[in-house]
Design a protein around this motif. Structure first.
Motif, PDB file in Angstrom:
ATOM      1  N   ASP A  27       2.880   1.627  75.014  1.00 13.52           N
ATOM      2  CA  ASP A  27       2.290   2.925  74.659  1.00 13.52           C
ATOM      3  C   ASP A  27       0.780   2.834  74.460  1.00 13.52           C
ATOM      4  OD1 ASP A  27       4.724   4.374  74.697  1.00 13.52           O
ATOM      5  OD2 ASP A  27       5.198   3.642  72.693  1.00 13.52           O
ATOM      6  N   ALA A  31      -2.559   4.404  76.692  1.00 17.22           N
ATOM      7  CA  ALA A  31      -3.395   5.326  75.917  1.00 17.22           C
ATOM      8  C   ALA A  31      -4.843   4.847  75.900  1.00 17.22           C
ATOM      9  CB  ALA A  31      -2.863   5.464  74.497  1.00 17.22           C
ATOM     10  N   PHE A  34      -6.297   5.561  79.252  1.00 15.31           N
ATOM     11  CA  PHE A  34      -6.585   6.989  79.401  1.00 15.31           C
ATOM     12  C   PHE A  34      -7.900   7.338  78.719  1.00 15.31           C
ATOM     13  CE2 PHE A  34      -6.755  11.257  77.762  1.00 15.31           C
ATOM     14  CZ  PHE A  34      -6.594  11.992  78.928  1.00 15.31           C
ATOM     15  N   ASN A  35      -8.095   6.838  77.502  1.00 15.72           N
ATOM     16  CA  ASN A  35      -9.324   7.145  76.768  1.00 15.72           C
ATOM     17  C   ASN A  35     -10.555   6.583  77.464  1.00 15.72           C
ATOM     18  OD1 ASN A  35      -8.144   8.647  74.676  1.00 15.72           O
ATOM     19  ND2 ASN A  35      -7.575   6.794  73.592  1.00 15.72           N
ATOM     20  N   TYR A  53      -7.642   6.310  85.807  1.00 11.55           N
ATOM     21  CA  TYR A  53      -6.602   7.341  85.700  1.00 11.55           C
ATOM     22  C   TYR A  53      -5.401   6.947  86.565  1.00 11.55           C
ATOM     23  CZ  TYR A  53      -9.297  10.994  83.231  1.00 11.55           C
ATOM     24  OH  TYR A  53      -9.990  11.734  82.299  1.00 11.55           O
ATOM     25  N   VAL A  56      -3.267   4.454  84.851  1.00 12.69           N
ATOM     26  CA  VAL A  56      -2.441   5.076  83.800  1.00 12.69           C
ATOM     27  C   VAL A  56      -1.224   5.746  84.431  1.00 12.69           C
ATOM     28  CG1 VAL A  56      -2.371   6.781  81.945  1.00 12.69           C
ATOM     29  CG2 VAL A  56      -4.429   5.390  82.276  1.00 12.69           C
ATOM     30  N   ASN A  61       4.040   5.609  81.881  1.00 14.80           N
ATOM     31  CA  ASN A  61       4.188   6.049  80.492  1.00 14.80           C
ATOM     32  C   ASN A  61       4.193   7.577  80.534  1.00 14.80           C
ATOM     33  OD1 ASN A  61       2.809   7.185  77.953  1.00 14.80           O
ATOM     34  ND2 ASN A  61       3.416   5.131  77.302  1.00 14.80           N
ATOM     35  N   LYS A  63       3.898  10.259  78.538  1.00 13.25           N
ATOM     36  CA  LYS A  63       2.857  11.070  77.898  1.00 13.25           C
ATOM     37  C   LYS A  63       1.500  10.818  78.542  1.00 13.25           C
ATOM     38  CE  LYS A  63       0.681  12.054  73.473  1.00 13.25           C
ATOM     39  NZ  LYS A  63       0.629  11.719  72.051  1.00 13.25           N
ATOM     40  N   GLN A  64       1.134   9.556  78.690  1.00 10.23           N
ATOM     41  CA  GLN A  64      -0.199   9.235  79.204  1.00 10.23           C
ATOM     42  C   GLN A  64      -0.308   9.524  80.697  1.00 10.23           C
ATOM     43  OE1 GLN A  64      -2.528   8.769  77.028  1.00 10.23           O
ATOM     44  NE2 GLN A  64      -1.065   8.600  75.365  1.00 10.23           N
ATOM     45  N   LYS A  67      -1.028  13.216  81.240  1.00  9.21           N
ATOM     46  CA  LYS A  67      -2.428  13.531  80.924  1.00  9.21           C
ATOM     47  C   LYS A  67      -3.360  12.974  81.996  1.00  9.21           C
ATOM     48  CE  LYS A  67      -3.368  12.063  76.803  1.00  9.21           C
ATOM     49  NZ  LYS A  67      -3.502  11.611  75.417  1.00  9.21           N
TER      50      LYS A  67
END
Length: 85
Positions: A27, A31, A34-35, A53, A56, A61, A63-64, A67
């Motif tokens: 996780d 994340a 992504f950041n 990106y 990711v 994952n 959720k990520q 996004k």
């Protein structure tokens, strides 16, 4: 990393996010990536943001990746790789 970033410490934020990526955590790693990609996008480094990106998204994952898909679409639009209609 987010706290560092909000305080204007971009280098500290990047180091913290990279630490999460390097941890290999299912996780926190995506994340962190992504950041980093989002920060690069905001700084105008679109090619590097695009590549991260995609990493990711490839992490699968839920959720990520979702996004990152949105972030990648924005980067591609800004690069002119997506036709808007």
């Amino acid at each position: 990393g987010n706290l560092f970033y909000r305080q204007g410490d971009v280098n500290g934020a990047r180091k913290a996010w990279q630490y999460a990526v390097d941890s290999g955590h299912a996780d926190h790693g995506p994340a962190g990536n992504f950041n980093i990609a989002r920060m690069l996008e905001l700084e105008g480094d679109l090619e590097d943001a695009r590549a991260i990106y995609q990493q990711v998204i490839d992490s699968e994952n839920p959720k990520q990746a979702s996004k990152a898909t949105f972030g990648l679409a924005n980067v591609l639009r800004r690069l002119g790789a997506v036709n808007e209609k």
